[in-house]
Design an enzyme around this catalytic site. Structure first.
Site, mmCIF file in Angstrom:
data_model
loop_
_atom_site.group_PDB
_atom_site.id
_atom_site.type_symbol
_atom_site.label_atom_id
_atom_site.label_comp_id
_atom_site.label_asym_id
_atom_site.label_seq_id
_atom_site.Cartn_x
_atom_site.Cartn_y
_atom_site.Cartn_z
ATOM 1 N N SER B 127 0.842 -1.194 0.000
ATOM 2 C CA SER B 127 0.000 0.000 0.000
ATOM 3 C C SER B 127 0.881 1.250 0.000
ATOM 4 C CB SER B 127 -0.919 -0.061 1.219
ATOM 5 O OG SER B 127 -1.902 0.921 1.139
ATOM 6 N N ASP B 251 -9.645 -4.039 -5.753
ATOM 7 C CA ASP B 251 -8.928 -3.328 -4.677
ATOM 8 C C ASP B 251 -9.613 -1.986 -4.484
ATOM 9 O OD1 ASP B 251 -7.206 -1.894 -3.069
ATOM 10 O OD2 ASP B 251 -5.385 -2.660 -4.015
ATOM 11 N N HIS B 279 -7.430 -5.409 -0.890
ATOM 12 C CA HIS B 279 -6.262 -4.541 -0.823
ATOM 13 C C HIS B 279 -5.086 -5.198 -0.104
ATOM 14 C CE1 HIS B 279 -4.082 -0.807 -0.908
ATOM 15 N NE2 HIS B 279 -3.991 -0.748 0.412
#
Lengths: 608, 309
Positions: B127, B251, B279
């Site tokens: 991320s 996502d 995610h």
């Protein structure tokens, strides 16, 4: 997969007081919703089943659910009381607390059970609480900023915004302690350079001329420009400080003396470019002295960096004076190896012997003032050595060698002779000044001293009352019996006897009372700290009171500021000397008290 | 204290300009390596002599998020840490100014590498940490054998000027900060057991008995604002080490086209689309994620000019 349990359980689940959802094992998709949920949210079951839970969350909650709650749920199997808003069928947002557990049904298949509690009230309370908390933080931040501002003031010079002496010392202590700690840990870092703290002491050569020709404002402008140039010439991590007047110090980490010398050259080059002050082009040259922290004991550096810091600054200062003496716009590196070298000391002793005979010694006179009426009351004679190579040396550079070798007797004799001669010259000019002369412990033990002084005074026709003989407290206590004999003899002669550096030598009061002493000179270290440090102030106060109680004159040494002077007046101190009143200068530069109107100029001279 | 700078950053962002990411300057070796390791709660797993896999968690979690992936790399020296403000890191070391820049987190990663003297590091960033990894590799390429970017996004906010779709608007970021506020007390409560736990003997607690510690709410606002309002796109072409881009389906934070763009901008980008959804593939699909990473490492080793097996 539909719902948990059998019919009865399903009914209970449907009618639960709490809104429930069933999600798939990855907590992504809604598989079922109970009646309480549909009633509360307005969504029909068929509209939400098969859609992602995150689609029911506003975007902010969706991001948090994705980044924070979901990983936790997947790793640990549950999340509790996640604060969310659910977007209802009418697009209204419903505040809720979401709790989710991963469970298995009777067939061993995993699913995620979600319970949603309506939490409108709680959410409102928490929002109020948080707003109050943020306000408190903001006010705390303001307080912290104010405190940082105050700290800045304490550690910075108002004119140039450079670090001042306390600021420099604080940084130097940190640097030396850190250096010591690194050495204790085993020194050289795996990557990067092994560095050592170094100071470059810089003194402007032409500053006084600028002050004289353009006034103080011009001088200030020059100092500000010099500060800016020095700052621009150093690395980002280095510290530039202004100690006093035209003295600057740069503190940096260097790989060794060569790099420090490079730094000094850069600094001097930056200053060599002409500066325009009030339309006048001024060329300011400067001298620099370098000292690099060397082989100090690392443990001592960590435990007490202050002593090492003082030594480092002194070494740099001394090196700067050598540079100044050997020609302007130069720099010198303090050489730690040469300092304690026996051969060097012998050479120094030999040079000093010649100096006494060849007339290289000078007397400078520092005025002392009566605090009650502000008049010059006398001068202290201080010996200087006009060294042909190293320049004008202060006693700290050679007195120890003289003491150890016995040369102090000849040196002391010269000082006494010259001081008495000068007193006679002033007397001839009609100026009545008491002249103080320092006596060493060895001189004190010289049985011939009394006769010698008597002869000198008689030959010049100077009354003994013009002479003040200063003896340090330490010397006094090293051989009290001899000291008593000699001082009593001087007293009988009519001279004044002063105890120098009082407060540093642990003299017992009993002795002090028995000695024929007239003056107590309070050590400069206490005077220096008296306006900041309550302890120093208390020591100064008790010295003054002690002097008063014993009928002695109290003299404060090392008075540098108006604040110190005012504090001394308030404490009832009798006499004071120090840079505030005037530096030690040759006799012909001394502004004499004969013409009273000039008295103020002495202070002005000192300030420039 | 966060509120003031935050509003300024948002105002600046509203005027159209996100903060461009700045590659950290070369850093001196940390003076106190042990302190670096302590404040980031650095832990290790796997084989101490294996190739180094440094795992850098994203926003909202701590190193706990890697629990399911770690067992897949028993032959690697797996180094885990918490970003300051997250997990069991030293919250007092969180600097709202320094950690208000994405580069500040990259500096921390470089400090950890230096503190452990890690070489040939494969840095895995999830991320937001994917961009932290990008900045670290751009700052000190010699340190890294390669990058693995899990669900990366170099810019979360849409950029109409260049036709870039990040997936979010500035209003959305406002909403996120409000959500963070709403969760303040819940997140604080979640941190409480850590504060009261025995900090002297964290290793005594069995891995799974320890709580799952996320981001501290006092750091979360600054962390969130920094990562959502930074634009790292310009740095991507400067990262000249092999980089695996792992992309998930559905996502919520990184649309497919973002992953494509990241891989295309990286000089040595290697794009792999996972079957996993969501995610956090390392959490929801650790087997597939580990397999994809292993396959990439094998390709990377094969592609090396000289046999550095």
């Amino acid at each position: 997969m539909t719902s948990p349990g059998g019919d009865a359980e399903r009914l209970l689940w449907q009618r639960s007081p709490c809104a429930h959802l069933v999600l798939d094992a990855t907590a992504a998709t809604i598989l079922d919703a109970n009646d309480t949920f549909t009633g509360w949210s307005g969504h029909r079951r068929e509209d939400v089943v098969g859609t992602p839970l995150s689609a029911l969350l506003p975007v902010g909650d969706r991001i948090l659910w994705t980044t924070s709650a979901l990983p936790k749920l997947e790793v640990t199997g549950r999340v509790e009381e996640v604060v969310v808003q659910l977007v209802g069928a009418d697009r209204q947002r419903l505040a809720a607390l979401l709790t989710a557990h991963r469970v298995e049904d009777e067939k061993g298949e995993a699913y995620v059970a979600v319970a949603l509690f309506s939490a409108t009230e709680r959410r409102r309370y928490e929002e109020d609480l948080l707003a109050a908390r943020r306000r408190a933080e903001a006010s705390e931040a303001r307080r912290a900023r104010a405190e940082a501002g105050l700290q800045h003031l304490v550690h910075h010079d108002a004119l140039t915004d450079l670090a001042n002496r306390p600021g420099l010392l604080a940084a130097l202590h940190t640097a030396l302690a850190g250096h010591g700690a690194r050495q204790l840990r085993g020194g050289v870092p795996a990557a990067g350079r092994a560095t050592t703290p170094a100071v470059v002491f810089i003194d402007l050569d032409g500053f006084k001329a600028v002050n004289d020709s353009t006034g103080h404002a011009g001088g200030d402008e020059l100092l500000v420009e010099v500060a800016a140039r020095l700052k621009a010439a150093v690395r980002a991590g280095a510290l530039v400080a202004r100690l006093a007047g035209d003295e600057f110090v740069v503190l940096d980490e260097v790989t060794g003396p060569e790099e420090a010398a490079g730094l000094a050259q850069r600094l001097l080059a930056a200053l060599a470019v002409p500066i325009v002050i009030r339309g006048v082009e001024v060329v300011v040259s400067a001298s620099a002295g370098i000292a690099v922290a060397g082989d100090e004991d690392p443990a001592a550096l960590v435990a007490a960096p202050a002593a090492a810091a003082d030594a480092l600054l002194q070494h740099a200062d001394a090196a700067m004076y050598r540079a100044k003496a050997s020609g302007r716009s130069g720099w010198e590196v303090h050489d730690p190896a040469a300092r304690d070298d026996t051969a060097d000391r012998l050479r120094l002793l030999e040079q000093l012997r010649h100096a006494v005979n060849d007339g290289q010694l000078r007397l400078h006179y520092q005025p002392r003032f009566d605090l009650a009426d502000g008049r010059m009351a006398g001068v202290e004679a201080l010996v200087r050595w006009a060294h042909p190579v190293r320049g004008l040396l202060a006693p700290g550079e050679f007195i120890n060698v003289a003491e150890e070798s016995g040369l102090i007797r000849e040196l002391g004799a010269w000082v006494l002779e010259e001081a008495v001669a000068q007193a006679a010259r002033w007397q001839d000019q009609g100026v009545d000044l008491q002249v103080s002369v320092n006596l060493s412990a060895r001189q004190l033990a010289d049985p011939g001293l009394r006769d010698w002084v008597t002869t000198a005074l008689a030959r010049r026709g100077v009354p003994a009352s013009r002479l003040v003989l200063e003896i340090t407290e330490t010397a006094l206590m090293s051989d009290p019996v001899t000291a008593m004999t000699t001082l009593t003899a001087f007293k009988a002669l009519g001279a004044t006897v002063a105890v120098d550096d009082f407060g540093t030598g642990y003299a017992s009061l009993a002795y002090l009372r028995r000695f024929p002493v007239d003056e107590l000179k309070i050590d400069r270290s206490f005077v220096a700290g008296m306006t900041e440090d309550a302890g120093d102030r208390a020591i100064v106060a008790s010295c003054i009171h002690l002097a008063g109680a014993m009928g002695l004159v109290s003299v404060a040494e090392g008075v540098e500021t108006e604040a110190q002077r005012d504090a001394l007046i308030a404490l009832g101190c009798d006499l004071a000397q120090g840079y505030h009143y005037g530096r030690p200068v040759p006799a012909d530069e001394l502004v004499l008290p004969r013409a009273r109107g000039l008295l103020g100029n002495v202070a002005q001279l000192a300030a420039s | 204290m966060t509120a003031v700078t935050e509003d300024q950053a948002l105002d600046a962002a509203k005027s159209g300009a996100l903060v461009p990411a700045v590659v950290p300057a070369p850093r001196p070796a940390p003076r106190d390596p042990a302190a670096v390791l302590a404040r980031h709660a650095v832990t290790e797993a796997g084989s101490p002599d294996g190739p180094v896999l440094l795992l850098s968690h994203g926003f909202g979690t701590g190193q706990d998020a890697w629990r399911r992936l770690v067992p897949h790399f028993p032959d690697h020296r797996v180094v885990l840490f918490d970003h300051l403000g997250s997990g069991r890191s030293d919250l007092s070391a969180f600097d709202h100014e320094r950690h208000g820049r994405l580069g500040g987190y990259a500096e921390d990663v470089l400090d950890i590498c230096a503190a452990l003297d890690l070489r040939d590091v494969t840095l895995v960033g999830h991320s937001v940490s994917a961009m932290v990894a990008v900045l670290a590799a751009a700052a000190d390429p010699g340190r890294f054998a390669g990058l693995v970017l899990l669900a990366p996004s170099p810019r979360y906010v849409d950029d109409p000027e260049t036709g870039y779709t990040g997936g979010f608007s500035l209003e959305d970021i406002h909403e996120l900060l409000e959500s963070l506020d709403s969760n303040y007390y819940a997140w604080s409560a979640a941190m409480a057991p850590v504060v009261m736990g025995n900090p002297d003997a964290p290793e005594l607690a069995a891995e799974l008995e320890r709580g799952f510690v996320g981001t501290h709410p006092d750091a979360a606002r600054t962390f969130a604002r920094t990562l959502f309002l930074t634009d790292t796109r310009a740095v991507l072409p400067r990262v000249d080490v092999p980089a695996l881009v792992l992309q998930c389906r559905h996502d919520a934070l990184a649309p497919l086209e973002v992953g494509d763009a990241v891989a295309a901008s990286l000089p040595q980008g290697d794009l792999v689309r996972l079957e996993a959804t969501g995610h956090c593939p390392h959490v929801s699909a650790p087997d597939e994620t580990a397999a994809a990473i292993r396959a990439h490492l094998a390709r990377r080793a094969a592609a090396r000019p000289t046999g550095a097996a």
